[in-house]
Design a protein around this motif. Sequence first.
Motif, mmCIF file in Angstrom:
data_model
loop_
_atom_site.group_PDB
_atom_site.id
_atom_site.type_symbol
_atom_site.label_atom_id
_atom_site.label_comp_id
_atom_site.label_asym_id
_atom_site.label_seq_id
_atom_site.Cartn_x
_atom_site.Cartn_y
_atom_site.Cartn_z
ATOM 1 N N ARG A 86 0.835 -1.196 0.000
ATOM 2 C CA ARG A 86 0.000 0.000 0.000
ATOM 3 C C ARG A 86 0.874 1.251 0.000
ATOM 4 N NH1 ARG A 86 -5.198 -0.584 1.359
ATOM 5 N NH2 ARG A 86 -5.858 -2.674 1.909
ATOM 6 N N PHE B 168 -0.377 0.556 -3.898
ATOM 7 C CA PHE B 168 -1.733 0.243 -4.360
ATOM 8 C C PHE B 168 -2.729 0.567 -3.248
ATOM 9 C CE2 PHE B 168 0.080 -3.939 -2.979
ATOM 10 C CZ PHE B 168 -0.721 -4.162 -1.879
ATOM 11 N N GLN C 298 -6.120 5.278 -9.356
ATOM 12 C CA GLN C 298 -5.693 4.210 -8.444
ATOM 13 C C GLN C 298 -5.829 2.849 -9.134
ATOM 14 O OE1 GLN C 298 -7.867 4.366 -4.736
ATOM 15 N NE2 GLN C 298 -7.689 6.579 -4.651
ATOM 16 N N GLU C 299 -6.968 2.651 -9.797
ATOM 17 C CA GLU C 299 -7.202 1.369 -10.466
ATOM 18 C C GLU C 299 -6.221 1.144 -11.608
ATOM 19 O OE1 GLU C 299 -11.253 0.659 -11.568
ATOM 20 O OE2 GLU C 299 -11.997 1.258 -9.590
ATOM 21 N N GLN D 200 -3.012 0.000 -10.085
ATOM 22 C CA GLN D 200 -3.106 -1.395 -9.653
ATOM 23 C C GLN D 200 -3.031 -2.356 -10.838
ATOM 24 O OE1 GLN D 200 -5.892 -0.239 -6.005
ATOM 25 N NE2 GLN D 200 -6.311 -2.268 -6.753
ATOM 26 N N THR D 201 -3.705 -2.010 -11.919
ATOM 27 C CA THR D 201 -3.664 -2.847 -13.117
ATOM 28 C C THR D 201 -2.245 -2.919 -13.664
ATOM 29 O OG1 THR D 201 -5.929 -2.220 -13.664
ATOM 30 C CG2 THR D 201 -4.616 -3.161 -15.438
ATOM 31 N N HIS E 6 -6.653 -5.845 -0.147
ATOM 32 C CA HIS E 6 -5.573 -5.767 -1.138
ATOM 33 C C HIS E 6 -4.325 -6.528 -0.709
ATOM 34 C CE1 HIS E 6 -7.691 -3.070 -3.717
ATOM 35 N NE2 HIS E 6 -7.720 -2.067 -2.851
ATOM 36 N N MET F 286 -2.841 -9.572 -2.814
ATOM 37 C CA MET F 286 -1.509 -9.487 -3.405
ATOM 38 C C MET F 286 -0.629 -10.649 -2.952
ATOM 39 S SD MET F 286 0.616 -8.053 -5.437
ATOM 40 C CE MET F 286 -0.165 -6.503 -5.886
#
Length: 208
Positions: free
Chosen positions: A17, A64, A75-76, A79-80, A120, A124
Amino acid sequence: MFEDRPARDNEIVLVGRSNVGKSTIMRELTGHAVPTGKKPGVTRKPNHFDWSGESFMFTDLPGFGFMSGVEGEHQETIQTDIVHYLEDNAEGILAAVLVVDGKSVIDIIDRHSERGNIPHDVEMFHFLEELDIPVVVAVNKMDKVDDKDQRLNDLCDRLGLFPPWQQWQDDTIAPITAKKGRINSLREALSHHLHEAKRDDLLQFVKK
């Protein structure tokens, strides 16, 4: 998509994070200052640190999860990009360091779980395992935790690892305080994985 990745065969990646101390750990491991900041989301692209003549590097991936002041859509996207980076380079990743905040990680995981979401950090951890990337969970900021053993046991429980945490300390769970330079348990765990990968030639980069 993240671009400009140096042409290196092997790497150790740092994931986690925002604002958990990845960049500080990177600095401790490499001796090289990388951008850090109190504001979450300072690292938006990977920070790579490599050595000339060595086909190896450390990579600090962007944080993330929730970042104040950063739009949800962005943010997405980050993450992608992280997921794609890990998938695309999995074969050359000798270990991943999943950094969590020892003081808040259990509350964060439980809060997401109560809402019916997969946290998350947990997601992960299992994603890296699925990619066959050895994972070390660096539990940072342990100087701010009173009930250390209980906290680490709870974390093992949330990650699907059987407590007590001590049985995972050689290769999976590394309690550290990066700001004070206390990362020996992380160095030991990374040394274990480099040895397992038959890359003792790289031990110089994780041992002090």
